[in-house]
Design a protein around this motif. Structure first.
Motif, PDB file in Angstrom:
ATOM      1  N   TYR A 165      -8.731  -3.194   0.282  1.00 18.63           N
ATOM      2  CA  TYR A 165      -7.606  -2.271   0.126  1.00 18.63           C
ATOM      3  C   TYR A 165      -6.389  -2.942  -0.499  1.00 18.63           C
ATOM      4  CZ  TYR A 165      -9.956   1.508   2.538  1.00 18.63           C
ATOM      5  OH  TYR A 165     -10.828   2.521   2.875  1.00 18.63           O
ATOM      6  N   ASP A 166      -6.324  -4.269  -0.423  1.00 19.62           N
ATOM      7  CA  ASP A 166      -5.220  -4.986  -1.061  1.00 19.62           C
ATOM      8  C   ASP A 166      -5.607  -5.576  -2.417  1.00 19.62           C
ATOM      9  OD1 ASP A 166      -3.498  -4.510   1.059  1.00 19.62           O
ATOM     10  OD2 ASP A 166      -4.093  -6.338   2.125  1.00 19.62           O
ATOM     11  N   SER A 167      -6.753  -5.193  -2.935  1.00 18.38           N
ATOM     12  CA  SER A 167      -7.256  -5.784  -4.178  1.00 18.38           C
ATOM     13  C   SER A 167      -6.766  -5.017  -5.404  1.00 18.38           C
ATOM     14  CB  SER A 167      -8.786  -5.807  -4.171  1.00 18.38           C
ATOM     15  OG  SER A 167      -9.291  -4.479  -4.236  1.00 18.38           O
ATOM     16  N   ASP A 168      -6.840  -5.691  -6.545  1.00 20.68           N
ATOM     17  CA  ASP A 168      -6.516  -5.040  -7.821  1.00 20.68           C
ATOM     18  C   ASP A 168      -7.475  -3.893  -8.097  1.00 20.68           C
ATOM     19  OD1 ASP A 168      -4.440  -6.794  -8.304  1.00 20.68           O
ATOM     20  OD2 ASP A 168      -5.699  -8.198  -9.433  1.00 20.68           O
ATOM     21  N   ALA A 169      -8.749  -4.058  -7.707  1.00 14.19           N
ATOM     22  CA  ALA A 169      -9.732  -3.008  -7.969  1.00 14.19           C
ATOM     23  C   ALA A 169      -9.356  -1.718  -7.258  1.00 14.19           C
ATOM     24  CB  ALA A 169     -11.111  -3.476  -7.516  1.00 14.19           C
ATOM     25  N   PHE A 170      -8.922  -1.810  -5.995  1.00 13.98           N
ATOM     26  CA  PHE A 170      -8.537  -0.604  -5.263  1.00 13.98           C
ATOM     27  C   PHE A 170      -7.278   0.000  -5.860  1.00 13.98           C
ATOM     28  CE2 PHE A 170      -6.171   1.541  -1.852  1.00 13.98           C
ATOM     29  CZ  PHE A 170      -7.112   2.491  -1.491  1.00 13.98           C
ATOM     30  N   ALA A 171      -6.313  -0.840  -6.236  1.00 11.06           N
ATOM     31  CA  ALA A 171      -5.084  -0.337  -6.837  1.00 11.06           C
ATOM     32  C   ALA A 171      -5.376   0.407  -8.129  1.00 11.06           C
ATOM     33  CB  ALA A 171      -4.117  -1.502  -7.080  1.00 11.06           C
ATOM     34  N   ARG A 214       0.839  -1.204   0.000  1.00 14.02           N
ATOM     35  CA  ARG A 214       0.000   0.000   0.000  1.00 14.02           C
ATOM     36  C   ARG A 214       0.873   1.253   0.000  1.00 14.02           C
ATOM     37  NH1 ARG A 214      -2.818  -1.961   4.899  1.00 14.02           N
ATOM     38  NH2 ARG A 214      -4.226  -3.626   4.241  1.00 14.02           N
ATOM     39  N   SER A 215       0.391   2.234  -0.758  1.00 14.27           N
ATOM     40  CA  SER A 215       1.038   3.540  -0.709  1.00 14.27           C
ATOM     41  C   SER A 215       0.704   4.202   0.619  1.00 14.27           C
ATOM     42  CB  SER A 215       0.547   4.411  -1.864  1.00 14.27           C
ATOM     43  OG  SER A 215      -0.840   4.692  -1.695  1.00 14.27           O
ATOM     44  N   ASP A 216       1.379   5.275   0.931  1.00 11.05           N
ATOM     45  CA  ASP A 216       1.116   5.984   2.183  1.00 11.05           C
ATOM     46  C   ASP A 216      -0.335   6.449   2.230  1.00 11.05           C
ATOM     47  OD1 ASP A 216       1.996   7.326   4.684  1.00 11.05           O
ATOM     48  OD2 ASP A 216       1.411   9.116   3.554  1.00 11.05           O
ATOM     49  N   LEU A 217      -0.835   6.977   1.093  1.00  7.72           N
ATOM     50  CA  LEU A 217      -2.224   7.438   1.051  1.00  7.72           C
ATOM     51  C   LEU A 217      -3.181   6.268   1.257  1.00  7.72           C
ATOM     52  CD1 LEU A 217      -4.416   9.518   0.548  1.00  7.72           C
ATOM     53  CD2 LEU A 217      -4.130   9.134  -1.921  1.00  7.72           C
ATOM     54  N   ALA A 218      -2.914   5.139   0.573  1.00  3.23           N
ATOM     55  CA  ALA A 218      -3.786   3.972   0.698  1.00  3.23           C
ATOM     56  C   ALA A 218      -3.806   3.463   2.129  1.00  3.23           C
ATOM     57  CB  ALA A 218      -3.317   2.868  -0.256  1.00  3.23           C
ATOM     58  N   ASP A 219      -2.647   3.458   2.762  1.00  3.69           N
ATOM     59  CA  ASP A 219      -2.596   2.952   4.131  1.00  3.69           C
ATOM     60  C   ASP A 219      -3.328   3.884   5.085  1.00  3.69           C
ATOM     61  OD1 ASP A 219      -1.513   0.831   5.900  1.00  3.69           O
ATOM     62  OD2 ASP A 219      -0.576   2.565   6.887  1.00  3.69           O
ATOM     63  N   ARG A 220      -3.205   5.221   4.833  1.00  6.19           N
ATOM     64  CA  ARG A 220      -3.923   6.169   5.692  1.00  6.19           C
ATOM     65  C   ARG A 220      -5.429   6.035   5.497  1.00  6.19           C
ATOM     66  NH1 ARG A 220      -2.928  11.258   4.297  1.00  6.19           N
ATOM     67  NH2 ARG A 220      -1.404  10.896   2.646  1.00  6.19           N
ATOM     68  N   LEU A 221      -5.855   5.792   4.261  1.00  2.00           N
ATOM     69  CA  LEU A 221      -7.274   5.554   4.013  1.00  2.00           C
ATOM     70  C   LEU A 221      -7.744   4.288   4.737  1.00  2.00           C
ATOM     71  CD1 LEU A 221      -7.542   6.355   0.203  1.00  2.00           C
ATOM     72  CD2 LEU A 221      -8.623   7.623   2.069  1.00  2.00           C
ATOM     73  N   PHE A 222      -6.927   3.258   4.653  1.00  2.00           N
ATOM     74  CA  PHE A 222      -7.269   1.994   5.305  1.00  2.00           C
ATOM     75  C   PHE A 222      -7.397   2.177   6.818  1.00  2.00           C
ATOM     76  CE2 PHE A 222      -5.549  -1.824   7.484  1.00  2.00           C
ATOM     77  CZ  PHE A 222      -6.590  -2.705   7.212  1.00  2.00           C
ATOM     78  N   GLN A 223      -6.413   2.832   7.440  1.00  3.24           N
ATOM     79  CA  GLN A 223      -6.442   3.012   8.894  1.00  3.24           C
ATOM     80  C   GLN A 223      -7.630   3.883   9.319  1.00  3.24           C
ATOM     81  OE1 GLN A 223      -4.640   1.217  10.700  1.00  3.24           O
ATOM     82  NE2 GLN A 223      -3.062   0.564   9.245  1.00  3.24           N
ATOM     83  N   ALA A 224      -7.925   4.906   8.520  1.00  2.02           N
ATOM     84  CA  ALA A 224      -9.066   5.775   8.839  1.00  2.02           C
ATOM     85  C   ALA A 224     -10.378   5.002   8.726  1.00  2.02           C
ATOM     86  CB  ALA A 224      -9.080   6.975   7.895  1.00  2.02           C
TER      87      ALA A 224
END
Length: 344
Positions: A331-337, A6-16
């Motif tokens: 968040y770890d899926s191809d669709a989210f990426a 996950r990118s930093d943005l993706a991880d922050r979205l996930f944690q939020a």
């Protein structure tokens, strides 16, 4: 699903998102969410029939697996027996009378029902008297009674001319002084009973049916109530812990044996099929109403129980584990990426 770093943005979205979900399940927000889920579920249940949810074969298979195939652990008997013994020994059993848990008016209604079901009463009496077990028991009782009467010290044998002089202090002298007499009496009495048992039971049936009329049943019921109403419920003095455990173990043995029979499988299969035939087109809400579960009842129980359960899940860490696992799948899926890359 492909896993991505996950990118930093993706991880922050996930944690939020995780924090949002955990908060949404607790406190006032959690209660509102639960109430909304109950309303959504009930609206769905009002328009969804049983057969739309699950078919008969699937339900029948599940019932057979649970009843016939589910292993019963050896320690189950000890668990059930221990709980039963604890309940039997409670002081409340000694302090509570029969009339405290059985209302006399309800008892009287049961008596009235027994009186009104005259045909059923007659059928039960007839089946009882025709039972081989009852016939054998009745024959043995008759034989012992006649034999005791004949050979007792005050019985019929003393009145037989010549024999009475042989009896000095006890009728046991007869057996010594007249060998074979008791055996002859026994064989003749048994032969008489066997030849006349059917006629005797027929007379007994007639007598019972005439005796068990409404007035006598009510009188008998009144006697039973007077004798039992103020008795304590406790059976602790009648059965000890070891006896209770042995009964529980035997009951489980009977159940295990019954599960291995073809009979129980047929009963389960036919029961499920009959239920679907009668209620397959009923909505789930209608089926729940059959057991007294209305929308308000469901909502009240969910409101009372679910918050404490959810708090327990949260405090022990399981709620967060579930939420993270559920969200991580997206968040770890191809669709989210693809969304993060801006792909169309």
């Amino acid at each position: 699903m492909a896993e991505h770093a996950r990118s930093d943005l993706a991880d922050r979205l996930f944690q939020a998102h995780v924090a949002h979900e955990l908060s949404a399940w607790r406190g006032e927000r959690g209660r509102q969410r639960l109430a909304g889920l109950v309303d959504t579920f009930w609206d769905w249940a009002e328009r969804t029939t049983l057969t739309e949810l699950v078919d008969c074969d699937t339900m029948g298979g599940a019932a057979e697996r649970l009843v016939l195939d589910l292993d019963l652990p050896d320690q189950l008997g000890g668990v059930i027996g221990g709980i039963a013994d604890d309940l039997v020994r409670l002081d409340v059993n000694r302090d509570t009378r029969v009339r405290d848990v059985i209302d006399q008016s309800l008892f009287d209604e049961g008596v009235t029902l027994a009186v009104e079901l005259e045909t059923l009463r007659a059928r039960l009496v007839q089946r009882l008297l025709k039972s081989p077990v009852y016939t054998a028991l009745a024959s043995d009782i008759l034989y012992q009674g006649i034999k005791d009467y004949i050979f007792s010290d005050s019985g019929a044998i003393r009145s037989i001319p010549g024999v009475s002089r042989l009896v000095k202090g006890s009728s046991s002298a007869v057996s010594r002084r007249m060998p074979g007499l008791e055996a002859q009496v026994e064989s003749r009495v048994k032969a008489y009973i066997e030849a006349n048992t059917a006629r005797t039971l027929a007379r007994t049936e007639t007598y019972l049916l005439e005796s068990l009329d409404g007035d006598r049943l009510r009188a008998l019921a009144d006697e039973i109530w007077r004798a039992a109403a103020d008795k304590p419920l406790s059976i602790a003095d009648a059965i000890d812990s070891d006896e209770l455990q042995r009964l529980v173990d035997y009951g489980l043995q009977v159940w295990r044996s019954l599960r291995e029979t073809e009979y129980l499988g047929v009963m389960i299969d036919q029961g499920v099929q009959m239920f679907f035939a009668r209620h397959g087109d009923d909505t789930l809400a209608e089926l729940m109403r059959h057991v007294g579960l209305e929308r308000e009842v469901l909502a009240g129980e969910v409101a009372a129980l679910a918050p404490d359960i959810i708090d327990g899940l949260a405090e022990t860490g399981l709620l967060e584990t579930w939420v993270r696992a559920q969200l991580a799948d997206f968040y770890d899926s191809d669709a989210f990426a693809a969304v993060m890359r801006g792909d169309d």
